[in-house]
Design a protein around this motif. Structure first.
Motif, short mmCIF file in Angstrom:
data_model
loop_
_atom_site.label_atom_id
_atom_site.label_comp_id
_atom_site.label_asym_id
_atom_site.label_seq_id
_atom_site.Cartn_x
_atom_site.Cartn_y
_atom_site.Cartn_z
N ARG A 189 0.82 -1.24 -0.22
CA ARG A 189 -0.04 -0.14 -0.25
C ARG A 189 1.20 1.14 -0.32
N GLY A 190 0.34 2.12 -0.74
CA GLY A 190 1.01 3.59 -0.88
C GLY A 190 2.14 3.30 -2.17
N SER A 235 -0.24 -6.53 -5.75
CA SER A 235 0.02 -6.02 -4.82
C SER A 235 1.95 -6.82 -4.64
N LYS A 281 -9.09 -0.76 -1.72
CA LYS A 281 -10.38 -0.56 -1.13
C LYS A 281 -11.74 -0.81 -1.77
N HIS A 333 -1.05 4.43 -6.65
CA HIS A 333 -2.31 4.36 -6.70
C HIS A 333 -3.50 3.57 -6.97
N ASP A 390 -4.02 0.68 -4.72
CA ASP A 390 -4.45 1.61 -3.00
C ASP A 390 -6.24 1.54 -3.20
N ASN A 391 -6.32 2.00 -4.87
CA ASN A 391 -7.53 2.00 -4.98
C ASN A 391 -8.80 0.88 -5.23
#
Length: 555
Positions: free
Chosen positions: A456-457, A497, A467, A460, A463-464
């Motif tokens: 994460r980070g 990831s 979420k 983007h 990350d989305n």
């Protein structure tokens, strides 16, 4: 006239005479990443030898002939005695000898045993996939047998041996043995609790006689089989030896061999038990629990097998495009073909990276890693095996009409490609298994979220996607009808990831832009044109063309 005009130009030489392991940058990097201190040199030495064998012209021919001459059932000998033997082409035995000799049934308890064995299975599958069936089941049977320590002590040394000894003899008389399995019955399919095969206990503790049938018995030439049957205490696991210790044949009647789409070098059979002697594995009524360890291990092999088919298809497509010219340039330099090849390469790299990460989790064997496997294995099995068939079909198209011809080897890969999505539970079975783990095992979800959260980070789009996945996981009511979509997202987020953490930036960027960012079409070859596609394709090739024993064709 024909002889004077028949000049062969612009044809691509076969991809043989190369190191399947050493030229695969994704696989080599994964092995280096997950190997423990002091382990890498030994693993590389083993895999390099196996990779050179798998890529040789000789072993390539073994694979071709083993599939062109499928097994034949011999139910009786010339005198009318029932023998129930399956006759194989000699090259099938050479392939199995290579697999067993390379330790592809020997992982449990070895340092980095699952990593080296997974990488070896990945390499050897590219030579010929059918022999992976008995190899996989033999490897996976070990944790199931450990539910009965006496049986494990007796059989485990045979199953992990590096000696291949075919033929109907007592397992105790062999230096090595193979194990198959028979779970599926006509009336139940994946619903093994509907099995009707009966097990009647004998006076001797742990011994039974079985009566019933198995609709799919994998690799019926093995030395023994793990099967499920209804004992007085419920569904129970049993070990059925092919030949008894006194040399007589157990009652194991092969009714017919399945005429399969692919996997034709390997035999799958319908068998009948009629007073068949068996030994109990674990407690009565605990058959599903006993067999679940075997199922998890074979599911990981489904991921590895599909990833290997994908890798071989991509290698063939990139190799062809490197040497084939059209419209005044090599195919690999033409933007649209490069887009297709890059898209295929991304899919292959994501599958390989995920498969080797799961193998490393087996070696770590911590509570956290076991919890991760509980969710990640069925999710990976669902997604990677689903992606295999369209990828192989697209790779075949890269060769044009040449890819549709049997001599290219691509039709065999295409016929093989759907198998792993069916074996050890279809897509729906995997998706429902993920739902069960989500609902019953919170530690599994926690381990999964920690794994994907490690990146994460960094991007983007990832990350989305995380979420969005969390939002979907927050409400599991009515989830069954949308389970496939949920599991797909889980697999993609996990792959994203891993690639963000470990792949080169151009690979991670392309994966996140397409698979997670939404800028991707339904067909391969629709990557955003602004990406560094040439670097992605170059990474998927076999490296320096000099490593392949060939001369660049004229024209």
């Amino acid at each position: 006239m024909a002889a004077s005009t028949h000049t062969v130009t612009n044809q691509v030489p076969p991809l043989v005479g190369y190191d399947v392991f050493g030229t695969d940058r994704v696989l080599s990097e994964a092995v280096a990443r997950h190997a423990g201190p002091g382990q890498l040199d030994g693993i590389r030495t083993e895999l390099t030898a196996l990779g050179r064998a798998a890529g040789s012209a000789e072993v390539t021919e073994w694979g071709r002939r083993a599939n062109e001459h499928p097994p034949v059932l011999r139910t009786h000998d010339r005198y009318g005695n029932r023998i129930d033997e399956v006759e194989f082409h000699p090259d099938w035995h050479r392939l199995l000898d290579g697999a067993v000799g390379a330790g592809l049934t020997d992982a449990w308890g070895r340092p980095a045993g699952h990593l080296r064995r997974a990488a070896g299975f990945f390499v050897w599958t590219q030579a010929e996939a059918g022999n992976g069936c008995p190899v996989s089941m033999t490897h996976a049977a070990v944790p199931a047998l450990r539910a009965e320590p006496g049986l494990a002590a007796e059989w485990e040394p045979r199953l992990t041996s590096h000696r291949y000894e075919p033929g109907p003899r007592p397992a105790a008389a062999k230096a090595g043995a193979l194990l198959g399995m028979g779970m599926t019955e006509k009336q139940g399919g994946s619903d093994i609790r509907a099995n009707t095969t009966r097990a009647v206990p004998l006076d001797a503790a742990g011994e039974y006689l079985l009566t019933g049938h198995k609709w799919f018995c994998s690799a019926p030439m093995c030395d023994g089989f793990l099967v499920l049957a209804q004992a007085p205490g419920g569904l129970t696991c049993f070990l059925v030896p092919r030949v008894l210790d006194d040399g007589t044949r157990n009652v194991f009647r092969i009714q017919r061999l399945k005429d399969k789409l692919g996997n034709r070098s390997n035999a799958s059979a319908e068998v009948e038990f009629d007073g068949t002697w068996a030994r109990r594995v674990g407690e009565e009524g605990r058959g599903v629990r006993v067999i679940i360890g075997m199922v998890a291990a074979t599911r990981l092999d489904c991921v590895l097998g599909s990833a290997a088919l994908m890798r071989q298809a991509v290698a063939q497509a990139v190799h062809h495009a490197t040497y084939r010219r059209a419209f005044g340039a090599e195919l690999i330099d033409q933007p649209l073909m490069r887009n297709v090849l890059a898209d295929l390469a991304l899919e292959s790299e994501a599958a390989t990276t995920l498969a080797l990460r799961l193998a490393a989790a087996y070696d770590a064997d911590t509570e956290q890693e076991r919890a991760l496997l509980r969710l990640a294995v069925p999710a990976a099995k669902y997604w990677v095996t689903k992606r295999c068939t369209p990828l192989v079909a697209e790779a075949l198209e890269c060769l044009g009409g040449n890819g549709y011809v049997e001599e290219s080897g691509l039709p065999r890969l295409l016929r093989e490609s759907p198998l792993n999505s069916i074996w050890e539970g279809s897509g729906n079975v995997q998706a429902l298994d993920v739902l069960r783990a989500l609902q019953r095992e919170p530690a599994a979800l926690n381990a999964f979220l920690q794994e994907v959260g490690a990146a994460r980070g960094a991007d983007h789009r990832l990350d989305n996607a995380i979420k969005g996945l969390l939002t979907e996981l927050a409400d599991l009511s009515g989830i069954e009808a949308r389970a496939r979509r949920l599991v797909e997202r889980m697999a993609l987020v996990l792959q994203g990831s891993l690639l963000v953490r470990w792949a080169p930036p151009e690979v991670a960027d392309a994966f996140c832009a397409s698979r997670l960012g939404g800028d991707w079409g339904a067909a391969f070859g629709t990557l955003p044109h602004t990406l560094d596609l040439a670097a992605v394709v170059d990474r998927a090739g076999v490296g320096d063309p000099a490593v392949v024993d060939r001369a660049r064709p004229a024209g």
